[in-house]
Design a protein around this motif. Structure first.
Motif, PDB file in Angstrom:
ATOM      1  N   GLY A 135       0.814  -1.197   0.000  1.00 23.14           N
ATOM      2  CA  GLY A 135       0.000   0.000   0.000  1.00 23.14           C
ATOM      3  C   GLY A 135       0.851   1.251   0.000  1.00 23.14           C
ATOM      4  N   ALA A 136       0.178   2.392  -0.051  1.00 24.94           N
ATOM      5  CA  ALA A 136       0.861   3.679  -0.063  1.00 24.94           C
ATOM      6  C   ALA A 136       0.699   4.367   1.285  1.00 24.94           C
ATOM      7  CB  ALA A 136       0.315   4.564  -1.181  1.00 24.94           C
ATOM      8  N   GLY A 137       1.682   5.191   1.624  1.00 22.09           N
ATOM      9  CA  GLY A 137       1.637   5.931   2.879  1.00 22.09           C
ATOM     10  C   GLY A 137       3.034   6.313   3.310  1.00 22.09           C
ATOM     11  N   ARG A 138       3.171   6.745   4.567  1.00 23.62           N
ATOM     12  CA  ARG A 138       4.479   7.106   5.090  1.00 23.62           C
ATOM     13  C   ARG A 138       5.242   5.840   5.470  1.00 23.62           C
ATOM     14  NH1 ARG A 138       6.959  11.573   6.666  1.00 23.62           N
ATOM     15  NH2 ARG A 138       5.058  12.788   6.407  1.00 23.62           N
ATOM     16  N   LEU A 139       6.456   5.720   4.972  1.00 23.69           N
ATOM     17  CA  LEU A 139       7.277   4.555   5.221  1.00 23.69           C
ATOM     18  C   LEU A 139       8.255   4.828   6.355  1.00 23.69           C
ATOM     19  CD1 LEU A 139       8.035   3.640   1.489  1.00 23.69           C
ATOM     20  CD2 LEU A 139       6.090   2.964   2.889  1.00 23.69           C
ATOM     21  N   ALA A 140       8.949   3.796   6.788  1.00 22.63           N
ATOM     22  CA  ALA A 140       9.889   3.933   7.900  1.00 22.63           C
ATOM     23  C   ALA A 140      11.015   4.907   7.574  1.00 22.63           C
ATOM     24  CB  ALA A 140      10.464   2.569   8.266  1.00 22.63           C
ATOM     25  N   CYS A 141      11.310   5.073   6.285  1.00 18.78           N
ATOM     26  CA  CYS A 141      12.360   5.991   5.859  1.00 18.78           C
ATOM     27  C   CYS A 141      11.861   7.428   5.734  1.00 18.78           C
ATOM     28  CB  CYS A 141      12.929   5.527   4.520  1.00 18.78           C
ATOM     29  SG  CYS A 141      11.681   5.427   3.208  1.00 18.78           S
ATOM     30  N   ASP A 142      10.596   7.657   6.119  1.00 20.89           N
ATOM     31  CA  ASP A 142       9.913   8.951   6.032  1.00 20.89           C
ATOM     32  C   ASP A 142       9.498   9.312   4.616  1.00 20.89           C
ATOM     33  OD1 ASP A 142       9.884   9.481   8.759  1.00 20.89           O
ATOM     34  OD2 ASP A 142      11.872  10.397   8.718  1.00 20.89           O
ATOM     35  N   ARG A 143       9.743   8.433   3.678  1.00 16.35           N
ATOM     36  CA  ARG A 143       9.248   8.641   2.321  1.00 16.35           C
ATOM     37  C   ARG A 143       7.751   8.368   2.304  1.00 16.35           C
ATOM     38  NH1 ARG A 143      11.211   7.674  -3.005  1.00 16.35           N
ATOM     39  NH2 ARG A 143       9.553   8.296  -4.429  1.00 16.35           N
ATOM     40  N   VAL A 144       7.007   9.151   1.541  1.00 19.55           N
ATOM     41  CA  VAL A 144       5.579   8.896   1.349  1.00 19.55           C
ATOM     42  C   VAL A 144       5.397   8.319  -0.048  1.00 19.55           C
ATOM     43  CG1 VAL A 144       3.270   9.896   1.230  1.00 19.55           C
ATOM     44  CG2 VAL A 144       4.896  10.729   2.938  1.00 19.55           C
ATOM     45  N   GLY A 145       4.918   7.099  -0.115  1.00 22.94           N
ATOM     46  CA  GLY A 145       4.741   6.458  -1.415  1.00 22.94           C
ATOM     47  C   GLY A 145       4.357   5.003  -1.234  1.00 22.94           C
ATOM     48  N   GLN A 146       4.374   4.244  -2.321  1.00 23.71           N
ATOM     49  CA  GLN A 146       3.985   2.839  -2.271  1.00 23.71           C
ATOM     50  C   GLN A 146       5.119   2.006  -1.695  1.00 23.71           C
ATOM     51  OE1 GLN A 146       2.744   1.181  -6.004  1.00 23.71           O
ATOM     52  NE2 GLN A 146       1.615  -0.480  -5.051  1.00 23.71           N
ATOM     53  N   GLY A 147       4.769   1.028  -0.883  1.00 20.53           N
ATOM     54  CA  GLY A 147       5.766   0.149  -0.290  1.00 20.53           C
ATOM     55  C   GLY A 147       5.391  -0.358   1.088  1.00 20.53           C
ATOM     56  N   ARG A 148       4.277   0.148   1.646  1.00 16.30           N
ATOM     57  CA  ARG A 148       3.857  -0.265   2.982  1.00 16.30           C
ATOM     58  C   ARG A 148       3.326  -1.696   2.971  1.00 16.30           C
ATOM     59  NH1 ARG A 148       2.461   3.173   7.160  1.00 16.30           N
ATOM     60  NH2 ARG A 148       0.726   1.791   7.653  1.00 16.30           N
ATOM     61  N   LEU A 149       3.677  -2.456   3.985  1.00 14.87           N
ATOM     62  CA  LEU A 149       3.119  -3.792   4.141  1.00 14.87           C
ATOM     63  C   LEU A 149       1.618  -3.688   4.357  1.00 14.87           C
ATOM     64  CD1 LEU A 149       4.193  -6.838   4.575  1.00 14.87           C
ATOM     65  CD2 LEU A 149       3.615  -6.421   6.970  1.00 14.87           C
ATOM     66  N   ALA A 150       0.868  -4.596   3.779  1.00 13.54           N
ATOM     67  CA  ALA A 150      -0.574  -4.647   4.011  1.00 13.54           C
ATOM     68  C   ALA A 150      -0.859  -4.782   5.498  1.00 13.54           C
ATOM     69  CB  ALA A 150      -1.183  -5.814   3.242  1.00 13.54           C
ATOM     70  N   GLU A 151      -1.997  -4.283   5.919  1.00 19.59           N
ATOM     71  CA  GLU A 151      -2.361  -4.357   7.327  1.00 19.59           C
ATOM     72  C   GLU A 151      -2.680  -5.805   7.719  1.00 19.59           C
ATOM     73  OE1 GLU A 151      -2.060  -1.911   9.541  1.00 19.59           O
ATOM     74  OE2 GLU A 151      -1.220  -0.799   7.834  1.00 19.59           O
ATOM     75  N   PRO A 152      -2.451  -6.163   8.988  1.00 14.54           N
ATOM     76  CA  PRO A 152      -2.682  -7.543   9.425  1.00 14.54           C
ATOM     77  C   PRO A 152      -4.062  -8.086   9.093  1.00 14.54           C
ATOM     78  CG  PRO A 152      -1.449  -6.364  11.100  1.00 14.54           C
ATOM     79  CD  PRO A 152      -1.811  -5.351  10.058  1.00 14.54           C
ATOM     80  N   GLN A 153      -5.114  -7.280   9.236  1.00 16.06           N
ATOM     81  CA  GLN A 153      -6.455  -7.786   8.972  1.00 16.06           C
ATOM     82  C   GLN A 153      -6.646  -8.164   7.503  1.00 16.06           C
ATOM     83  OE1 GLN A 153      -8.794  -8.698  11.202  1.00 16.06           O
ATOM     84  NE2 GLN A 153      -7.119  -8.243  12.634  1.00 16.06           N
ATOM     85  N   GLU A 154      -6.024  -7.416   6.610  1.00 15.48           N
ATOM     86  CA  GLU A 154      -6.114  -7.766   5.190  1.00 15.48           C
ATOM     87  C   GLU A 154      -5.351  -9.059   4.910  1.00 15.48           C
ATOM     88  OE1 GLU A 154      -5.258  -5.951   0.714  1.00 15.48           O
ATOM     89  OE2 GLU A 154      -4.680  -4.792   2.480  1.00 15.48           O
ATOM     90  N   ILE A 155      -4.182  -9.201   5.511  1.00  8.58           N
ATOM     91  CA  ILE A 155      -3.404 -10.433   5.338  1.00  8.58           C
ATOM     92  C   ILE A 155      -4.193 -11.626   5.858  1.00  8.58           C
ATOM     93  CG2 ILE A 155      -1.274 -11.626   5.947  1.00  8.58           C
ATOM     94  CD1 ILE A 155       0.051  -8.855   6.205  1.00  8.58           C
ATOM     95  N   LEU A 156      -4.793 -11.476   7.023  1.00 11.71           N
ATOM     96  CA  LEU A 156      -5.574 -12.573   7.620  1.00 11.71           C
ATOM     97  C   LEU A 156      -6.758 -12.948   6.747  1.00 11.71           C
ATOM     98  CD1 LEU A 156      -5.431 -11.379  11.323  1.00 11.71           C
ATOM     99  CD2 LEU A 156      -4.476 -13.524  10.454  1.00 11.71           C
ATOM    100  N   ALA A 157      -7.401 -11.958   6.133  1.00  9.33           N
ATOM    101  CA  ALA A 157      -8.554 -12.249   5.272  1.00  9.33           C
ATOM    102  C   ALA A 157      -8.147 -13.085   4.066  1.00  9.33           C
ATOM    103  CB  ALA A 157      -9.211 -10.943   4.813  1.00  9.33           C
ATOM    104  N   VAL A 158      -7.017 -12.748   3.450  1.00 13.15           N
ATOM    105  CA  VAL A 158      -6.562 -13.512   2.285  1.00 13.15           C
ATOM    106  C   VAL A 158      -6.113 -14.909   2.704  1.00 13.15           C
ATOM    107  CG1 VAL A 158      -4.943 -13.583   0.357  1.00 13.15           C
ATOM    108  CG2 VAL A 158      -5.914 -11.397   1.074  1.00 13.15           C
ATOM    109  N   ILE A 159      -5.437 -15.014   3.834  1.00 11.88           N
ATOM    110  CA  ILE A 159      -5.047 -16.338   4.338  1.00 11.88           C
ATOM    111  C   ILE A 159      -6.288 -17.203   4.536  1.00 11.88           C
ATOM    112  CG2 ILE A 159      -4.128 -17.562   6.358  1.00 11.88           C
ATOM    113  CD1 ILE A 159      -2.080 -15.288   6.646  1.00 11.88           C
ATOM    114  N   ASP A 160      -7.309 -16.637   5.136  1.00  8.30           N
ATOM    115  CA  ASP A 160      -8.555 -17.362   5.382  1.00  8.30           C
ATOM    116  C   ASP A 160      -9.129 -17.912   4.079  1.00  8.30           C
ATOM    117  OD1 ASP A 160     -10.773 -18.222   7.024  1.00  8.30           O
ATOM    118  OD2 ASP A 160     -11.919 -16.544   6.233  1.00  8.30           O
ATOM    119  N   SER A 161      -9.190 -17.074   3.055  1.00  6.50           N
ATOM    120  CA  SER A 161      -9.734 -17.515   1.767  1.00  6.50           C
ATOM    121  C   SER A 161      -8.866 -18.584   1.116  1.00  6.50           C
ATOM    122  CB  SER A 161      -9.888 -16.325   0.817  1.00  6.50           C
ATOM    123  OG  SER A 161     -10.986 -15.518   1.172  1.00  6.50           O
TER     124      SER A 161
END
Length: 408
Positions: free
Chosen positions: A155-181
């Protein structure tokens, strides 16, 4: 020895600051009885300790030290690979991505991937410039072309390097939903190439700017249907009434069209109908509206003792009159008391291909609940009963049922 009904997920953790998010994924899976086996790269151990993962997973965390130790009756990567129902790699680094794209294996995690045949879920996270490198994107696309690999793009947002852009890990709830499926479907993409048009939530018919006729539908069932369809490879358009922000945010990769009234919902669905293969009418559409709508808030004293009402469009019946032979139209019937007979009548009366009859007067079912139960009915007499389960699990059973109806 794990129980035969227990799913085993190999959780591969790569080296990146986003590794801390995987602790929530590991803990959530373990709490629901999934056998979670953490496999950590050397880089991952710089951010999260093996002891932390082992504690959260209720299972030893394996590292490259275990890989090279002669303490197993069989090679460790073979045992792990053969026992896995699903392999998740999160965060997926550029380094591991490149190895997988070229079939390279020099550590426990990459060797386990090559020694397994189960679906693999890739969840990358990295700096924006790293992610956008041509070589990284080439490797990414190469893996996505392999049907074994499934992915959640960063996803996009502020990264650990303070850059704003694409590269963020998906949120845990989204990961869990895909695992479930993926655990439910074993990674099948049987809806690939199909476009699903889904309605969700309630509609609101206003008397004045602050008062309306509506119902308690939250849209959770429609969200579950959209998620399940996307996880099975479909392109999805969701037309929804007013819905909580967290539900809308849970729909990565789903086209969303927000509406308020039944007339707006009908207009949006008719506009999207030509591109749809399946139309799933999960929305709880109001049956009537106030005949007159005041442009300003009515004083309490001006409210009528008897409210004149007018019917709203029967959206499902209208769509049935417009759909082509190759399209399938599936309705919902939210009922109290005996649910099957009214649903059968609605199935025939509205010209549907199938209908989902679900009770709204039973515990943990219906509006606002995270679970549901239903009787699935086909136009030619098919019937399947689904006991109480999570709404996403019901969604997958609905798709299995519709698939079994065959092509028109």
């Amino acid at each position: 020895m794990r129980a035969a009904t227990t799913h085993r997920v190999i959780l591969g953790i790569g080296g990146g600051i986003a590794a801390y998010k995987i602790c929530e994924v590991a803990s959530s899976l373990a709490k629901i009885g999934v056998d979670v086996v953490p496999v950590m790269t050397a880089g991952a151990q710089e951010f999260v300790t093996p002891l932390s993962l082992a504690t959260l997973c209720r299972h030893p965390a394996y590292t490259d030290r275990d890989f090279w130790a002669a303490t197993h009756s069989r090679p460790l990567h073979i045992d792990l690979g053969e026992s896995a129902d699903l392999l998740v790699i999160a965060p997926l680094t550029a380094n591991t991505l490149g190895k997988l794209a070229h079939g390279l294996a020099d550590n426990l995690l990459t060797n386990t991937v090559l020694a397994s045949t189960c679906p693999v879920l890739l969840v990358p996270a990295m700096n924006t410039d790293m992610w956008q490198q041509h070589s990284v994107q080439r490797n990414w696309q190469q893996l996505l072309a392999d049907p074994r690999y499934h992915a959640i793009a960063p996803g996009a947002g502020r990264l650990a390097c303070d850059r704003v852009g694409q590269g963020r890990l998906a949120e845990p709830q989204e990961i869990l939903a895909v695992i479930d499926s993926l655990l439910l479907t074993r990674g099948q993409r049987d809806l690939a190439g199909k476009h699903l048009l889904i309605s969700a939530g309630s509609t609101q018919e206003y008397l004045d700017p602050v008062r309306f006729i509506g119902n308690p539908s939250t849209g959770k069932m429609g969200v579950a249907l959209a998620q399940a369809a996307a996880h099975r490879g479909a392109a999805v358009t969701l037309v929804h009434g007013p819905m909580a922000v967290e539900h809308r945010q849970a729909l990565t990769g789903v086209q969303q069209i927000a509406v308020t009234t039944a007339a707006e919902m009908q207009q949006a669905l008719v506009a999207q109908l030509p591109q749809a293969d399946w139309i799933i009418m999960a929305a709880a559409v109001a049956d009537v509206r106030p005949r007159d709508r005041a442009p300003q808030k009515l004083p309490k004293a001006a409210l009528p003792d008897q409210l004149p009402l007018a019917p709203v469009p029967d959206i499902a019946a209208h769509l049935a009159s417009l759909k082509k032979d190759h399209q399938r139209l599936i309705g919902f019937a939210a009922q109290t008391g005996e649910i099957e007979s009214p649903a059968r009548q609605k199935l025939q009366r509205k010209g549907l291909d199938a209908i989902v009859a679900n009770p709204i007067d039973r515990a943990n079912s219906g509006f606002g609940s995270d679970s549901n139960q239903a009787i699935l009915l086909g136009r030619s007499g098919q019937r399947h009963e689904v006991p109480a389960c999570a709404k996403r699990h019901l969604a997958h059973q609905i798709y299995d049922f519709v698939n079994a109806l065959g092509d028109r």
